[in-house]
Write an enzyme that holds these catalytic residues in place. Structure first.
Site, short mmCIF file in Angstrom:
data_model
loop_
_atom_site.label_atom_id
_atom_site.label_comp_id
_atom_site.label_asym_id
_atom_site.label_seq_id
_atom_site.Cartn_x
_atom_site.Cartn_y
_atom_site.Cartn_z
N ARG A 33 122.58 3.40 -0.96
CA ARG A 33 122.31 4.77 -0.50
C ARG A 33 123.31 5.82 -0.90
O ARG A 33 123.05 7.01 -0.71
CB ARG A 33 122.15 4.75 1.02
CG ARG A 33 120.85 4.12 1.46
CD ARG A 33 120.86 3.83 2.93
NE ARG A 33 121.89 2.84 3.22
CZ ARG A 33 122.17 2.39 4.43
NH1 ARG A 33 121.53 2.88 5.47
NH2 ARG A 33 123.10 1.48 4.61
N ARG A 42 113.73 4.63 -3.10
CA ARG A 42 113.43 4.06 -1.79
C ARG A 42 112.33 4.89 -1.10
O ARG A 42 111.42 4.34 -0.48
CB ARG A 42 114.69 4.05 -0.93
CG ARG A 42 114.55 3.30 0.37
CD ARG A 42 115.83 3.49 1.17
NE ARG A 42 115.90 2.68 2.37
CZ ARG A 42 115.28 2.96 3.50
NH1 ARG A 42 114.51 4.02 3.59
NH2 ARG A 42 115.43 2.16 4.54
N ASP A 79 118.15 -8.84 -0.36
CA ASP A 79 118.94 -8.89 0.87
C ASP A 79 119.15 -10.34 1.29
O ASP A 79 118.38 -11.22 0.90
CB ASP A 79 118.25 -8.12 1.99
CG ASP A 79 119.26 -7.75 3.08
OD1 ASP A 79 119.99 -6.77 2.89
OD2 ASP A 79 119.33 -8.46 4.10
N TYR A 155 122.15 -13.36 12.30
CA TYR A 155 121.02 -12.43 12.44
C TYR A 155 119.81 -13.11 13.07
O TYR A 155 119.06 -12.50 13.82
CB TYR A 155 120.65 -11.83 11.08
CG TYR A 155 121.69 -10.85 10.58
CD1 TYR A 155 121.67 -9.52 10.99
CD2 TYR A 155 122.71 -11.26 9.73
CE1 TYR A 155 122.63 -8.63 10.57
CE2 TYR A 155 123.68 -10.37 9.30
CZ TYR A 155 123.64 -9.06 9.72
OH TYR A 155 124.60 -8.19 9.31
#
Ligand code: CP3
Length: 358
Positions: A33, A42, A79, A155
């Protein structure tokens, strides 16, 4: 199909501790970003997942930082949470909030249901790797990656990012058997996943153990390193007639450097709290080192960026036989001015090249 000749293999040679003319560099999260062109792509894709799951978009954003900066490696745009998504945990990236799972793994029943996903569900990742390799046309090597079983497990159990890791540590201390089961499945899935990336064309691989450093001494070895070691043991180490080097990065892991260096990896990544001279002494050049500029140094202006880059290079010391890959100590901040990266790349290449001539 034969692969095009690699025009810049300095990154791979440095990982293998072979002679290099300068210190190669790439940046964790180099596609992201802080680049306006990333945000533009994106927006076109609609969401982070749509971006990562479409090979043309994934390829486009992988190449974006290389068009701007003379980086010595490309990293697959994807990711670490693609594996649990393929396990059916329902990944979503909420704007401004980071990743979130609809079905976290918290109870015995959730753990019992967990299986190594069919790699066909991750075919979009391997397709992106093949396309990126083709589009790179041998310009620089392509890095494939995955999270460590422990970091991905954080996670899966927490369901999102965490500041105290309370849920996964509750499981660790009260039901270690459940956590071991999760980590076992993650290790198996990660091995298959990285090997499929290598077969699709990844020329080096990196395991991100971003949260290994939150574990107590001893427990790090049992719940993180042992499983990263398992992945290492199952990895394809040669492809296309060339060694495929493996990098292991444990944020906050410098105190365990000897043990991390002994699991069969070619390089260890270090955050900015480590001193490269000390670490190099402790590992006796048995592995290459990657890192370790504080990402926030990029906010200090040109003179500070140049001085801090030199400090890292000087700390590592003479590099005739490679062994150092310059990087940040963690991912680049989304607020980094892109010009700061140009300054960094220039300083690392110019200063280290001069050092290599001595
Ligand atoms: O380095 C690269 O350029 C390759 C791409 C890459 C991404 N994530 C893209 C991404 C890599 C190597 C990762 C690894 C990753 N993902 C890690 C390990 C490295 C680290 O930073 O510790 C972790 C912990 C994740 C999980 C993850 N993904 C989080 C916590 C977040 C949200 C927080 C954040 O940094 O924004 C993501 C989203 C993500 N992954 C983004 C990018 C570019 C930003 C998403 C967006 O565009 O909104």
């Amino acid at each position: 199909m034969t692969a095009p000749i690699l025009k810049n293999d300095i990154f791979l040679r440095s990982l293998m501790r072979e002679p290099v003319p300068y210190t190669p560099l790439w940046l964790m999260r180099q596609a992201g970003r802080y680049l306006p062109e990333y945000n533009e792509t994106r927006a076109r894709a609609g969401s982070f997942l749509a971006l990562a799951q479409n090979r043309e978009y994934a390829c486009e954003v992988t190449l974006q930082p290389l068009l701007r900066f003379k980086l010595d490696a490309a990293i697959l745009f994807s990711d670490i949470l693609t594996i649990p998504h393929a396990m059916g945990l329902g990944l979503d990236f909420l704007t401004g909030e980071g990743p979130k799972f609809a079905h976290p793994v918290r109870h015995e029943d959730d753990v019992k249901k967990l299986v190594v996903p069919d790699m066909a569900k991750l075919q979009y990742v391997f397709d992106a790797v093949s396309l990126i390799r083709k589009e790179l046309d041998g310009k620089v090597p392509l890095i494939g990656f995955a999270g460590s079983p422990w970091t991905v497990g954080c996670y899966m159990v927490e369901g999102q990012g965490s500041s105290d890791y309370r849920l996964i540590k509750t499981m660790l201390y009260s039901r270690p058997d459940l956590l071991h089961r999760i980590l076992e499945i993650n290790a198996q899935a990660t091995t298959e996943y990285l090997n499929a990336q290598i077969q699709a064309g990844a020329q080096a691989v990196m395991i991100f153990d971003s949260w290994g450093g939150v574990l107590a001494d001893g427990l790090f070895h049992e719940f993180s390193l042992a499983y990263t070691h398992k992945v290492m043991r199952g990895l394809i180490r040669e492809h296309e007639g060339r060694k495929v080097p493996a990098i292991v990065f444990t944020k906050g892991g410098a105190q365990w450097i000897e043990q991390i260096a002994s699991i069969g990896c070619d390089a260890v990544g270090l955050d900015w709290t480590a001193n490269l001279a000390h670490v190099r002494q402790r590992t006796a050049d048995s592995v290459a080192l990657q890192g370790n500029l504080d990402p926030m140094a990029l906010f200090g202006g040109e003179a500070a960026i140049r001085a801090e880059a030199r400090r890292v290079i000087d700390d590592f010391g003479p590099v005739k036989n490679g062994g150092h890959v310059f990087n940040l100590g963690h991912g680049i901040s989304r607020f980094t001015p892109p010009e700061a990266v140009s300054v960094l790349v220039d300083e690392v290449h110019t200063y280290s090249r001069a050092m290599h001539q001595n």
